[in-house]
Design a protein around this motif. Structure first.
Motif, short mmCIF file in Angstrom:
data_model
loop_
_atom_site.label_atom_id
_atom_site.label_comp_id
_atom_site.label_asym_id
_atom_site.label_seq_id
_atom_site.Cartn_x
_atom_site.Cartn_y
_atom_site.Cartn_z
N ALA A 165 7.93 14.14 -10.27
CA ALA A 165 9.35 13.90 -10.57
C ALA A 165 9.86 12.67 -9.82
CB ALA A 165 10.17 15.12 -10.18
N GLY A 166 10.88 12.01 -10.39
CA GLY A 166 11.58 10.94 -9.70
C GLY A 166 10.96 9.57 -9.85
N VAL A 192 5.04 18.62 -19.51
CA VAL A 192 4.91 18.17 -18.13
C VAL A 192 5.48 16.77 -17.95
CG1 VAL A 192 3.23 17.50 -16.36
CG2 VAL A 192 2.95 19.66 -17.59
N VAL A 193 5.12 15.86 -18.86
CA VAL A 193 5.48 14.45 -18.68
C VAL A 193 6.90 14.18 -19.15
CG1 VAL A 193 4.92 12.07 -19.34
CG2 VAL A 193 3.08 13.70 -18.85
N PHE A 194 7.25 14.60 -20.36
CA PHE A 194 8.50 14.17 -20.96
C PHE A 194 9.69 15.10 -20.68
CE2 PHE A 194 5.17 12.11 -23.42
CZ PHE A 194 5.66 10.82 -23.56
N ARG A 195 9.42 16.38 -20.39
CA ARG A 195 10.53 17.28 -20.10
C ARG A 195 10.72 17.51 -18.61
NH1 ARG A 195 9.27 21.76 -22.95
NH2 ARG A 195 8.62 23.07 -21.21
N GLN A 196 9.62 17.71 -17.88
CA GLN A 196 9.73 18.07 -16.47
C GLN A 196 9.73 16.83 -15.57
OE1 GLN A 196 6.36 20.69 -16.30
NE2 GLN A 196 7.33 22.19 -17.66
N ALA A 197 8.71 15.99 -15.66
CA ALA A 197 8.69 14.78 -14.82
C ALA A 197 9.75 13.78 -15.30
CB ALA A 197 7.31 14.14 -14.86
#
Length: 490
Positions: free
Chosen positions: A379-380, A404-409
């Motif tokens: 994240a960030g 993982v990549v587009f919604r969470q990170a």
């Protein structure tokens, strides 16, 4: 198949000492699939010629499973050119017949192996797609190369020439040891059907016989890939070891790739329009780039234009993109992640993390992790790059990667590259339905990749731009494709 080596060095009969074969008698040795005979058609003080003749048994090759694959037609194992064309069989015979000479040893005249001799070599015959192939292999080594063509049928001249050539090589002054080594390595490069198993042992033999001259050869990448049959598990480490200390020249390629992708892709500095970026990448940007390196340069340049502070390299592998990113001073922190601990260890070694100055060392970290599971460490970040990553996952797991990549990170920009399956028809060695890499789970056409990328962008509020990577060919596009995702701004 016949190989002759001639010299006019005085006394010319010293060739017999160098080869450890007496000019006065015929010698025969057993080799895979038949016999090799060594004899001297001429042996005088003024001129001496040593001949190596291979007599292979076509039926014996089939019994030994050394013949053709048999996939073309019912009798292909028996009706083929394997017993008659200079190939990996001749390379193996050279090692067995002239191994001592190849090692530069001469007991009776110990100073003779270091002597540069005028040498003429004839190889009858070699098989090649065209006469330029032998020239591109031998001319950079200083040989004068003459190619004698063979007509398809002398009685029907309109049919033209065949793909079989008699090769004539001349050098004004070269050690015999070097000539034998060049032939040993380069003849199998012309031979696409090696009669032996390609593994670590063959990679070690290439390093042993080619280590002194192959790193300086302009076709070193092509030679290494052809010698090791495009098996990246051996090609990539071998190239790196050959070019140790000159990493900018390492030419990496995926297995199964034919010349279209694994050879150099034309590019010029004009394609990288920002002078500052050219300066940052000056040690890797070359007049010619492999497709692999071109992908990395294109992604690095796109990232440079964004001037991000924090960058993710997801599936960083051995750290080639990380190395380019470290040269961008505006990036404050880079995180490389890969599922392979071995790849991360190699990346740390390539980047010299242990020797990096403390201030530079704080800019980069390497972590082990999977793109299929939520990870707070991702994240960030301003930018994330996934270069040739998604095709290594099963298609039914891409939804997990997407989450993982587009919604969470959720980095502000994401770069995703992947092979273009439409282009695969141009790869001579790929059959229909085969992938470029043994570990690929899928390869998408341009339409399939665009549809997936558009769906991701729509579901997660990103703008989308699609780019080609490499030279485009009408009807099939470029070898690779890239999706550039950016957060929509109001």
């Amino acid at each position: 198949m016949l190989l002759t080596i001639s010299t006019t060095y005085q006394p010319a009969t010293d060739l017999g000492y160098l080869l450890h074969k007496n000019p006065a008698r015929l010698q025969s040795i057993e080799i895979a699939g038949g016999q090799a005979h060594i004899f001297y058609p001429e042996a005088t003080t003024e001129r001496c010629t040593a001949a190596l003749l291979l007599d292979l048994d076509p039926v014996g090759l089939v019994r030994g499973k050394g013949g053709a694959s048999g996939e073309g037609f019912a009798l292909e194992q028996y009706v083929n050119d394997r017993p008659y064309v200079a190939s990996s069989f001749l390379s193996a015979a050279l090692s067995k017949a002239y191994g001592t000479a190849m090692n530069g040893t001469c007991k009776d005249k110990p100073d003779l192996p270091a002597q540069a001799l005028p040498l003429a070599v004839k190889v009858a015959v070699v098989s090649a797609p065209g006469p330029d192939w032998p020239r591109r292999l031998f001319e950079p080594l200083g040989y004068e190369v003459d190619i004698e063509t063979t007509p398809l049928d002398p009685t029907v001249p309109e049919w033209g020439d065949s793909r079989y050539y008699t090769l004539h090589l001349r050098h004004a002054g070269l050690r015999l040891q070097d000539v034998l080594t060049h032939l040993y390595v380069l003849l199998p490069v012309l031979d696409n059907d090696k009669h032996y198993y390609i593994g670590e042992h063959e990679a070690e033999k290439l390093l042993h016989r080619g280590g002194d001259w192959l790193p300086q050869h302009p076709e070193r990448g092509f030679i290494t890939r052809r010698y090791l049959r495009y098996l990246a598990a051996y090609v990539n480490p071998t190239l790196e070891r050959l070019m140790e200390g000159d990493e900018s020249s390492v030419d990496s390629a995926s297995p199964r790739m034919e010349e279209h992708e694994s050879s150099s892709v034309e590019t010029t500095a004009a394609q990288v329009t920002d002078d500052a970026m050219r300066g940052l990448a000056d040690s890797t940007l070359q007049p010619k780039l492999s497709l692999h390196d071109l992908r990395l340069q294109q992604v690095a340049h796109e990232i440079y234009q964004l001037a991000p502070k924090r960058v993710l390299d997801l599936g960083c592998g051995e750290g080639k993109l990380l190395r380019l990113l470290l040269r961008q001073p505006k990036i404050e922190y880079i995180l490389g992640m890969d599922v392979s601990h071995q790849a991360l260890a190699r990346a740390a070694q390539r980047l010299h993390l242990d020797e990096m100055p403390p201030r530079q060392r704080t800019r980069i970290d390497l972590i082990q992790g999977s793109l299929l599971y939520r990870d707070e460490r991702l994240a960030g970040f301003d930018v994330a790059a996934l270069v040739e990553v998604i095709e290594h996952l099963d298609e039914n797991r891409l939804a997990a990667l997407e989450a993982v990549v587009f919604r969470q990170a959720r980095p502000a920009h994401v770069f995703v590259t992947s092979p273009n399956a439409d282009y695969n028809q141009l790869f001579e060695k790929l059959n229909a339905g085969e992938f470029r890499h043994d570990d690929h789970r899928f390869e998408w056409s341009r339409a399939e990749f665009a549809a997936w990328a558009a769906g991701v962008a729509e579901r997660h509020g990103y703008q989308l731009r699609l780019e080609s990577m490499g030279e485009e060919v009408e009807g099939v596009g470029a070898p690779s494709q890239m999706a550039v995702f950016g957060i929509e701004t109001n």
